[in-house]
Write a protein that holds these residues in place. Sequence first.
Motif, PDB file in Angstrom:
ATOM      1  N   PHE A 156      -8.595  -5.237   1.147  1.00  0.00           N
ATOM      2  CA  PHE A 156      -7.259  -5.269   1.731  1.00  0.00           C
ATOM      3  C   PHE A 156      -6.692  -3.850   1.767  1.00  0.00           C
ATOM      4  CE2 PHE A 156      -8.067  -9.355  -0.152  1.00  0.00           C
ATOM      5  CZ  PHE A 156      -7.427 -10.294   0.650  1.00  0.00           C
ATOM      6  N   GLY A 157      -6.301  -3.386   2.961  1.00  0.00           N
ATOM      7  CA  GLY A 157      -5.721  -2.055   3.085  1.00  0.00           C
ATOM      8  C   GLY A 157      -4.682  -2.024   4.184  1.00  0.00           C
TER       9      GLY A 157
ATOM     10  N   PHE B  71      -3.163  -0.090  -2.986  1.00  0.00           N
ATOM     11  CA  PHE B  71      -1.856  -0.427  -3.572  1.00  0.00           C
ATOM     12  C   PHE B  71      -0.690  -0.005  -2.678  1.00  0.00           C
ATOM     13  CE2 PHE B  71       1.815  -0.250  -6.321  1.00  0.00           C
ATOM     14  CZ  PHE B  71       1.661  -1.371  -7.122  1.00  0.00           C
ATOM     15  N   ASP B  72      -0.471   1.306  -2.541  1.00  0.00           N
ATOM     16  CA  ASP B  72       0.667   1.790  -1.752  1.00  0.00           C
ATOM     17  C   ASP B  72       0.539   1.360  -0.301  1.00  0.00           C
ATOM     18  OD1 ASP B  72       1.528   3.041  -4.036  1.00  0.00           O
ATOM     19  OD2 ASP B  72       0.738   5.003  -3.490  1.00  0.00           O
ATOM     20  N   GLY B  73       1.538   0.619   0.194  1.00  0.00           N
ATOM     21  CA  GLY B  73       1.510   0.163   1.574  1.00  0.00           C
ATOM     22  C   GLY B  73       0.763  -1.138   1.765  1.00  0.00           C
ATOM     23  N   THR B  74       0.034  -1.571   0.751  1.00  0.00           N
ATOM     24  CA  THR B  74      -0.739  -2.811   0.829  1.00  0.00           C
ATOM     25  C   THR B  74      -0.109  -3.898  -0.045  1.00  0.00           C
ATOM     26  OG1 THR B  74      -2.795  -1.616   1.297  1.00  0.00           O
ATOM     27  CG2 THR B  74      -3.006  -3.866   0.464  1.00  0.00           C
ATOM     28  N   LEU B  75       0.083  -3.599  -1.308  1.00  0.00           N
ATOM     29  CA  LEU B  75       0.762  -4.526  -2.215  1.00  0.00           C
ATOM     30  C   LEU B  75       2.228  -4.148  -2.410  1.00  0.00           C
ATOM     31  CD1 LEU B  75      -2.004  -4.908  -4.971  1.00  0.00           C
ATOM     32  CD2 LEU B  75      -1.511  -6.461  -3.070  1.00  0.00           C
TER      33      LEU B  75
ATOM     34  N   SER C 242      -7.000   2.706  -5.841  1.00  0.00           N
ATOM     35  CA  SER C 242      -5.813   3.359  -5.298  1.00  0.00           C
ATOM     36  C   SER C 242      -5.800   4.845  -5.591  1.00  0.00           C
ATOM     37  CB  SER C 242      -4.559   2.707  -5.897  1.00  0.00           C
ATOM     38  OG  SER C 242      -3.409   3.448  -5.614  1.00  0.00           O
ATOM     39  N   SER C 243      -5.179   5.596  -4.690  1.00  0.00           N
ATOM     40  CA  SER C 243      -4.980   7.015  -4.943  1.00  0.00           C
ATOM     41  C   SER C 243      -3.690   7.229  -5.717  1.00  0.00           C
ATOM     42  CB  SER C 243      -4.941   7.800  -3.620  1.00  0.00           C
ATOM     43  OG  SER C 243      -3.921   7.304  -2.786  1.00  0.00           O
TER      44      SER C 243
END
Length: 325
Positions: free
Chosen positions: A241-242, A56-60, A161-162
């Motif tokens: 996706f990352g 999530f963070d940085g990806t989406l 996600s973390s």
Amino acid sequence: MAGRTAGRKTGAKSGPAGRGLKTPALAPVAANANAAPAHATRAGFSKKTIALVYDFDGTLSPRPMQEYSFLPQLGIDAKDFWSECTALAKARQADPLITYMHLMYKKAKEKGLVVDRDALVAQGASVELYPGVTEWFDEIGAYVNLRAETHGITLRHYLISSGLTEIIEGTAIARHFHNVFASEYWFEPYETPFPKRVITDTGKTQYLFRINKGIEDLGESINGHMPESERPIPWPNMIYFGDGETDVPSMALMKKSGGAAIAVHTPGASSKTCEELFRAGRVDFYAGADYRRGSDLFKRTCLLLDRILADIRVREEVWGLESGG
């Protein structure tokens, strides 16, 4: 970056299996509207589910989700917060993810800010997404529907996600995920929120195995042996996706197991990290995090989906021959 290191992920679906609180909104997404009913699909071949798995963070989203509402409410500079998390974790030899979850609550309590599930979910509405993310899920579903030449193809989206489950639940895209595996607070048993689940960089791989094996109920162990032929979502049917180093274990697992991986970077920003992952053989492609139709990311994802769809057709044809069809 510090924010990514200190993030966490959740598992949300529609019952007690995923993260412990599932919602009907996070249901499977059928990619092929013309798919034949179950009784018309050849019973012996069922490996037709495609899984797109996202960080999530940085990806989406361009920045860690806590930076959009939580930290501003506290009047805390994001850079200072993540630096304090890193220093505290190092000084106490503590896990960085547990440290950030603890520090979030501590800072909020000092400021008199309420930290409960409803408050965190509400913060999800302010999380910024990369261009095209909101439309991505329907657009990719339509592409798979158009290109699929076999009945019964299903497309699912997963999030690992973390970051915080509660904030993710409040975002505009939460309803598109079949399941969400992320860090999460345990509010009810204690006056002070306590980490219920913490998802580390390497811990993400557990959830890839859960998707692969179809064991999404976190109360069930995934350690038992399961032959590849019995796994409902084969590795070659999966794309991860990352955006950076925190995703390397997941990318490496996907590539080693026969799946695919794509690295994304902020559009217009340096692609150095993605290029290094590509040269190291960690990812199949890299592209700017522009999810709009026609973008490099969209086109490269479609190339991988074409390969997956063709592979499903080949494996189904082989199955037919082996079963005397």
